[in-house]
Design an enzyme around this catalytic site. Structure first.
Site, short mmCIF file in Angstrom:
data_model
loop_
_atom_site.label_atom_id
_atom_site.label_comp_id
_atom_site.label_asym_id
_atom_site.label_seq_id
_atom_site.Cartn_x
_atom_site.Cartn_y
_atom_site.Cartn_z
N ARG A 151 1.10 -0.99 0.40
CA ARG A 151 -0.05 -0.47 -0.36
C ARG A 151 1.35 1.54 0.05
O ARG A 151 2.09 1.29 0.67
CB ARG A 151 -1.08 0.23 1.51
CG ARG A 151 -2.14 -1.00 1.31
CD ARG A 151 -1.97 -1.39 2.50
NE ARG A 151 -2.85 -2.71 3.26
CZ ARG A 151 -2.93 -3.13 4.50
NH1 ARG A 151 -3.32 -2.27 4.96
NH2 ARG A 151 -3.99 -4.16 4.74
N ASP A 165 0.87 5.27 1.66
CA ASP A 165 -0.74 6.44 1.91
C ASP A 165 -0.92 7.20 2.02
O ASP A 165 -0.81 7.88 0.12
CB ASP A 165 0.53 7.11 2.98
CG ASP A 165 0.85 5.71 4.16
OD1 ASP A 165 0.53 5.00 4.46
OD2 ASP A 165 1.96 6.43 4.73
N TYR A 194 12.32 3.02 -2.23
CA TYR A 194 11.44 3.67 -1.81
C TYR A 194 12.34 5.57 -1.87
O TYR A 194 13.28 4.73 -1.43
CB TYR A 194 10.66 4.27 -0.77
CG TYR A 194 9.19 3.52 -0.01
CD1 TYR A 194 8.50 3.71 -0.89
CD2 TYR A 194 9.67 1.85 -0.37
CE1 TYR A 194 7.05 3.73 -0.36
CE2 TYR A 194 8.40 0.99 0.10
CZ TYR A 194 7.25 1.69 -0.12
OH TYR A 194 6.13 1.55 -0.17
N ARG A 232 8.84 7.15 6.30
CA ARG A 232 8.63 8.18 6.72
C ARG A 232 8.87 8.62 8.49
O ARG A 232 9.46 9.68 8.52
CB ARG A 232 7.05 8.49 6.62
CG ARG A 232 6.18 9.05 5.06
CD ARG A 232 5.11 8.88 5.30
NE ARG A 232 3.68 9.87 5.96
CZ ARG A 232 2.96 9.96 5.73
NH1 ARG A 232 2.78 8.90 6.11
NH2 ARG A 232 2.57 10.52 6.09
#
Lengths: 254, 254
Positions: free
Chosen positions: B50, B52, B110, B197
């Site tokens: 997923r 966010d 990422y 994050r």
């Protein structure tokens, strides 16, 4: 009286262009209204030029005069607190009263971003023109070279252009490939309305093999807008920088 | 029955994240509804993971099965005509029926983009986190090195994370400076909710001198979310790529 020169970055996506006009919100208007709230006096911004609706700027110079004795920081951090996130003042400095960003500009640098991927790019959609098909970048470079110099750019003038003369000096047109993207950097002393976008549209037609590089020479010889290429869409274009030659250097002399 | 693997790029700005959920529009939902219009049958997309709300993806893999005998081009050009400009299918290919993007993923990449300018950037506002003040990138690199390896990342787990184990393997964390921007590339076998994050938020606190690089070692030893840094905002984060190791290579064997 003080003359303050701002350097402004903006995302043009949601604006009707730089200049105040009857239809839609202009970037100039947002800034003038914020300055008026800050200074409690009427403010008129003078820029180096305009940008069309949807065109971006990394560094648009614009100056205004004020009688207020407010520290320069009010025109960066302070002003940025009053304007929306898609406009920001990057720099503010005091310049001589006679300085005018349009008159003193000696070189303007624009860049146009082409996305050549097979499928469109969501992450670059607001900042590039998606052109399908492979481009002959070699042919585009030859064509680009023909733009350089002093020419009559009447074939590359958009409708509504009010310029008195269509003679302009282009200093360089360079193409850089970066993965699926092709960036066209154009530097010149000044530009007609839509000129960089029509140059880009014409270069893309060369790249697609729909016209040959030498057709640029004909367009520069015989003014004919209908013979030039399409006007590339606005979102691929950004004003990168405006130079003021030796103005600030000379200013330091006694 | 065919199993089709899509590679999807999206701008997460206007979405409630990848996964279908009660509040707000999900990217998965937009794609499933478009596929159902195309295929006239119910479709369920299986992604590698997923993202966010507000997080972007350059290449999210997601597969679905269908009984329809439609050429692959329908799932790129065709599907792109049915979905909004901020989502696009970059690639579609047929994969073995047993292929599952979540199970077969061997590495996820990422990247997080920090904007370190004095003033905010309108042109990068949707794709970076604006951090004022100068960062000690050297100290951040030392801290980043401590993340590499197999560790208990419980201190770096966002609320609502349903993972059974908090042990994860991070392969590399690299920092690249580019003008006013600092890019943090994180590669790992898998990540907890908000993990990249929170890692980024903690690295920024190291860069600002608010914690020392060695504090990362404590966070990996003693699970304590409240001792780690803030969760960096979503818009700076993008899923760059998901690798499937030797799955497709082995598939070619007889």
């Amino acid at each position: 009286m003080r003359n303050i020169l701002l350097t402004i970055e903006y995302d043009g996506t949601n604006y009707a262009g730089w200049q105040v006009q009857p239809n839609g919100l202009a970037i100039q208007q947002v800034l003038e209204e914020a300055l008026e709230r800050l200074l409690k006096e009427q403010v008129r911004l003078y820029s180096s030029g305009r940008t069309d609706a949807g065109v971006h700027a990394m560094a648009m110079p614009a100056s205004f005069t004020t009688t207020r004795d407010i520290p320069l920081k009010a025109f960066t951090a302070g002003l940025n607190g009053l304007i929306p996130p898609d406009i920001a003042v990057k720099d503010a400095r005091e310049v001589p009263l006679e300085f005018n960003p349009r008159r003193e500009a000696t070189l303007k640098h624009y860049c146009y971003s082409l996305h050549l991927g097979q499928n469109r790019s969501p992450l670059r959609r607001l900042y590039s023109w998606h052109v399908r098909g492979s481009l002959d970048v070699g042919a585009m470079r030859i064509a680009a070279g023909h733009f350089v110099g002093e020419h009559d750019f009447a074939s590359f003038r958009g409708t509504g252009c009010a310029a008195k003369t269509t003679i302009r000096v282009v200093k360089s047109v360079t193409l850089s490939e970066n993965g699926e993207f092709l960036q066209i950097d154009v530097k010149g002393v000044g530009f007609l309305r839509n000129m960089v976008r029509i140059m880009t549209g014409t270069l893309v037609e060369v790249g697609l093999g729909r016209r040959n590089p030498e057709s640029i020479l004909d367009l520069l010889r015989v003014p004919d807008r209908s013979a030039a290429g399409v006007t590339a869409p606005p979102q691929g274009l950004s004003l990168v920088e405006v130079s003021f030659g030796s103005f600030f250097a000379e200013d330091k002399k006694p």
